[in-house]
Write an enzyme that holds these catalytic residues in place. Structure first.
Site, short mmCIF file in Angstrom:
data_model
loop_
_atom_site.label_atom_id
_atom_site.label_comp_id
_atom_site.label_asym_id
_atom_site.label_seq_id
_atom_site.Cartn_x
_atom_site.Cartn_y
_atom_site.Cartn_z
N TYR A 1 -2.92 -0.02 9.74
CA TYR A 1 -3.08 -0.72 8.45
C TYR A 1 -1.80 -0.58 7.64
CZ TYR A 1 -4.06 -1.09 3.49
OH TYR A 1 -3.97 -1.40 2.15
N LYS B 1 -17.86 -0.90 0.70
CA LYS B 1 -16.76 -0.50 1.57
C LYS B 1 -17.13 0.53 2.64
CE LYS B 1 -12.71 0.21 -0.37
NZ LYS B 1 -11.78 -0.69 0.36
N SER C 1 0.84 -1.20 0.00
CA SER C 1 0.00 0.00 0.00
C SER C 1 0.87 1.25 0.00
CB SER C 1 -0.89 0.02 1.24
OG SER C 1 -1.59 1.25 1.35
#
Length: 334
Positions: free
Chosen positions: A153, A189, A126
């Site tokens: 995350y 989401k 990411s």
């Protein structure tokens, strides 16, 4: 477990009902490949709808996949490519134990299993691993240990990037540093939907879009910038790297251009044939210290690897998304 016979490469897509995962299966279908095993965790949201129009050989729960890989690694047979896109991608997730198990340890197990059977292993890292960008956003950087992700995350993704280097497998696998991806199949989401998806709903309901004010003097309100990447381009890049046996290591996947939130929202209003109407609101205090004011992907490494695909301009992509999917309520493959 029975699978359809096919001369196409046999592919595993984890997180295959999710946003980028289902778009990847759709893109593989367009290329004539249906010899795909999809895994995911189908909970109480409606991401199962992303699978309805897609063609694939079999479905397996993500927890069952992990159990088989750990206890009966030969049971599933051989795959040519493993696209590991399954993860908890909520940047606001605070359960660090869950993220370590789900994002870090799961990826370690799957990577070694894939390499053990000679499969290409392509996984989602990411852009969140870059943190505030103080050390740059360079996928060619040698010392990734200097990076400081801003949320758990991002750290769970960064930790596997570091592990792959320590374990000596980084050059044998591909890590995808997705920037701000948006497009069809993200409806499930909730708060993690793109601003395009949220803004479309806001405009339909209220006729306006709310954006965060800037809390830095060097950026005007709405002038905070992101590298926005259309999901159709993201999966084209992903498949390219999956098919390119010479590619290894980390790759930025972005448009290569930074655009402001105001430009993005203006494109949405234009696609809806409405005048721009933006209301600026204060950013919540808990986000201010973790907020990225500028992201832009250097995609020269991807280009050097041989990717020559067109990257869709923001206004063109937003129009396709709004008019082709959001307005008529369609998903990829419908």
């Amino acid at each position: 477990m029975a699978f359809s016979s096919s001369s196409s490469p046999r592919i595993l897509v984890t997180g295959g009902a999710g946003f980028i995962g289902s778009a990847l299966v759709w893109a593989l279908n367009l290329r004539g490949n249906e010899n795909i095993v999809v895994t995911d965790r189908l909970g109480t949201d409606e991401k199962w709808k992303n699978l309805v129009a897609l063609k694939y050989a079999d479905y397996l729960d993500a927890d069952d996949l992990l159990k088989l890989v750990e206890t009966r690694p030969d049971h599933l047979g051989k795959f040519d490519v493993v696209y590991h896109l399954g993860a908890n991608s909520a940047t606001t997730e605070r359960d660090a134990h869950h993220l370590m198990k789900n994002n870090f340890e799961y990826t370690k197990t799957l990577a070694h299993w894939a390499l053990g059977m000679g499969a290409r292993f392509v996984y989602a890292s990411s852009a969140a691993t870059y943190g505030d960008g103080a050390f740059g956003m360079d996928d060619k950087m040698e010392d990734i240990d200097v990076l400081r992700p801003l949320n758990m995350y991002g750290y769970s993704k960064h930790l596997f990037d570091q592990y792959a280097r320590r374990a000596g497998i980084a050059d044998r696998i591909v890590g995808l540093k997705y920037f701000n991806v948006y497009g069809p199949n993200e409806n499930h989401k909730a708060d993690m939907r793109s601003v395009v998806n949220k803004a479309f709903a806001q405009i339909c309901n209220e006729g306006k879009v709310q954006l965060f004010r800037s809390h830095r003097p060097d950026y005007g309100d709405g002038e905070q910038m992101r590298d926005f990447l259309y999901v159709k381009d993201a999966v084209d890049m992903t498949i390219f790297l999956g098919n390119n046996a010479d590619a290894g290591g980390l790759y930025n996947l972005g448009s290569g251009k930074a655009r402001s939130w105001k430009q993005l929202v203006s494109a949405i209003f234009a696609a809806m044939d409405l005048p721009v109407n933006i209301e600026f609101v204060d950013m919540p205090a808990h986000l201010q210290a973790k907020y990225q004011y500028y992201t832009c992907a250097d995609v020269s490494k991807l280009r050097s690897a041989g990717f020559n695909g067109t990257i869709t301009e923001l206004e063109v992509a937003v129009k396709d998304y709004v008019q082709g999917y959001l307005a008529p309520g369609k998903l990829l493959g419908d």
